[in-house]
Design an enzyme around this catalytic site. Structure first.
Site: not given
Length: 215
Positions: A138, A140
């Site tokens: 991901d 972040d």
């Protein structure tokens, strides 16, 4: 360091302080990358305190890269053993460590809000030079609420970018009381949201958080 360090702050431990941590956690000292972490100048991240943490010590985290099991290690240090602290890196600074497929999304995010910061795999790869990023990583992010003149347009713009992104956009809008996962703030003003702060997790309404206080 009289005031508590904000969650997600990046800190560096003194050599003596890290030696004391290794003495307290001998099972960690058997892993060379962990034992030499502070000596290599690598940071730790301030996390929320857990019930098992010793009062008066700063709760810290050390996520290992996938090549070392992707383990999340929790330790704590005395404030006297913290020799430096800084906010998580700006996305603009960490962008060079990102995969080429992320660059267009990062450019859109920076045009939206240049002050945006990053934590997680991209931040750790940028700060340590170790291979944290994978195909499933991901991105972040931390968006400062104070820098967003209108929270509504900011959230809708993030959602628009997220739909087109090749990776999942995760992260928080951060205000005076803590951080809220950005997707939670896309609801109605009366919706309850979780606020993650230095002392733990509280709840408030979307409207109260965006106004800068806890109801």
């Amino acid at each position: 360091m009289l005031e508590p360090l904000a969650r997600h702050s990046m800190v560096k431990a003194s050599t003596a302080g890290w030696t004391a941590v290794m003495n307290r956690y001998p099972e960690l000292a058997s892993e060379p990358i962990v034992a030499g972490w502070a000596h290599a100048g690598r940071p730790l991240i301030v996390r929320r305190p857990a019930c098992s943490d010793t009062a008066g010590l700063v709760p810290l985290g050390l996520p290992l890269p996938p090549s070392h099991g992707k383990q999340r290690i929790a330790v704590s240090l005395a404030t006297a053993d913290i020799v430096a602290s800084a906010p998580p890196p700006l996305l603009a600074d960490a962008a060079a460590a990102a995969p080429a497929t992320w660059h267009a999304t990062i450019e859109k995010l920076l045009r939206l809000l240049p002050e945006i910061r990053t934590y997680g795999s991209l931040a750790w790869q940028h700060l340590t030079g170790l291979p944290y990023l994978s195909d499933s990583s991901d991105l972040d992010l931390l968006w400062p609420l104070s820098a967003a003149k209108q929270a509504g347009p900011l959230l809708s713009d993030i959602a628009r970018i997220a739909k087109q992104a090749p990776m999942r956009l995760d992260g928080e809008i951060t205000g005076p009381t803590g951080g809220v996962q950005w997707r939670e703030l896309t609801g109605t003003d009366a919706d309850e949201v979780l606020v993650k702060g230095e002392g733990g997790v509280t709840t408030t309404t979307r409207a109260a958080f965006l106004a800068g206080h806890v109801s």
